[in-house]
Design an enzyme around this catalytic site. Sequence first.
Site, PDB file in Angstrom:
ATOM      1  N   ASP A 149      70.494  83.121   8.986  1.00 47.04           N
ATOM      2  CA  ASP A 149      71.219  82.379   9.894  1.00 47.04           C
ATOM      3  C   ASP A 149      70.537  82.128  11.171  1.00 47.04           C
ATOM      4  O   ASP A 149      69.190  82.162  10.975  1.00 47.04           O
ATOM      5  CB  ASP A 149      72.752  82.986  10.567  1.00 47.04           C
ATOM      6  CG  ASP A 149      73.570  82.202  11.173  1.00 47.04           C
ATOM      7  OD1 ASP A 149      74.457  81.516  10.722  1.00 47.04           O
ATOM      8  OD2 ASP A 149      73.700  82.236  12.466  1.00 47.04           O
ATOM      9  N   LYS A 173      80.099  88.418   8.390  1.00 48.54           N
ATOM     10  CA  LYS A 173      79.052  87.932   9.119  1.00 48.54           C
ATOM     11  C   LYS A 173      78.343  89.321   9.856  1.00 48.54           C
ATOM     12  O   LYS A 173      79.022  90.120  10.146  1.00 48.54           O
ATOM     13  CB  LYS A 173      79.554  86.765  10.281  1.00 48.54           C
ATOM     14  CG  LYS A 173      78.628  85.863  10.800  1.00 48.54           C
ATOM     15  CD  LYS A 173      78.121  84.678   9.753  1.00 48.54           C
ATOM     16  CE  LYS A 173      77.053  83.842  10.291  1.00 48.54           C
ATOM     17  NZ  LYS A 173      77.023  82.712   9.340  1.00 48.54           N
TER      18      LYS A 173
END
Length: 457
Positions: free
Chosen positions: A154, A114
């Site tokens: 995201d 991430k």
Amino acid sequence: MSNLPSEPEFEQAYKELASTLENSSLFEKNPEYKTALKVAAIPERVIQFRVVWEDDKNQLQVNRGYRVQFNSALGPYKGGLRFHPSVNLSILKFLGFEQIFKNALTGLNIGGGKGGADFDPKGKSDNEIRKFCVAFMTQLSKHIGADTDIPAGDIGVSPREIGWLFGSYKAQKNVWEGVLTGKGGTWGGSLIRPEATGYGLVYYVQHMIQYASGGKESFQGKKVAISGSGNVAQYAALKAIELGAIIVSLSDSKGTIIATDEKGIQPEEVQYIAQLKVERKSLTELTTSETYKSRFKYIEGARPWTNVGKVDVALPSATQNEVSGDEAKALIEAGAKFIAEGSNMGCSQDAIDVFEQHRKSKKGEAIWYAPGKAANAGGVAVSGLEMAQNSARISWTSEEVDNKLKGIMESCFKNGLETAKEYVEPAEGEFPSLVAGSNIAGFRKVAAAMLAQGDWW
């Protein structure tokens, strides 16, 4: 974990996984997996860098950029990039840790990671956002690649930002490769990718409903409360409507809209909300629109859960910890039988405890909760399918991708279900714990690959 600096979100994610493993028979049957957990809890690599860019007034601006490359046992690191002022190492480690096991549940060859930056796109011009993307990728490009680490979008990183990031990578590396997913449909993206998380969430819950009812029920006629109004919430709403559900709520950071009649939120209204999001406007616009203001009640500063009235299904699809213990109790009182996370760690630990306690109620009154690492895996699953299409230089049809997505979500559900039966043997007539089953299934697969590769012994 005690010798680490305080990382509340990551610690919550770690404890949630560790407690379900400890409360199952996994460590009893495989005590060596305790060592695997200790190793898997530490990222393989954490990259932090500064991002220096110039605003429209020719003033220097600086932000912190990150990439947490958490685990590559099953394949190259895979996980989104988040541009939001709240971004810090704790949040990215929590998201990366969850991503490892979510990606494992898809059955695809992808690891977990991430990244992102504490950059706030709100209030910035398109030109400023583009310049930030170029500056960010100038640093990130040193650490990623189609066989190393493949980021995606995201919060704050839409297909537009993916385009700018991809263009910057290509210019620097002089290579066209599938280094990012969520690309435009005309230049390497996959059909169904924008819809995938929301669609996959609904496909997963469909299996929950069918299993719980012995195949007698579906989404038809079910009242569904959804939080959020971004990509996941929009497509979950549209797919649930297609399957006969009535959508009673959507929300954003400023408040919640509740449908005022039995028809619920309609597809054309979801499309209008999608356009508001593109224009970076809030749901408050609906309260001043002559077309829509009579159709909705707007509640400022509130989440949907205590305001929706009777519901059958709740889909938290906004952000982490958006359902508290008290809100979980309110949902149960409102009649909710199925709760599944479209967001990552959407339910607080208190809320999960409430749902899991009520899972043990007698059939008809039992609540069934599905964690995000299983229920919202559809997005990264189709990202994996996008990688496969890029590698083979081909494009699949919408129908082909949607069918593969349905198969992956069914496999996610069945894997969690059967693993729960094996390691957390439910009492007679009790639903198996999908949170425990999904955690164990994902962890076991990753740990076995790490063992085979000598990451632990």
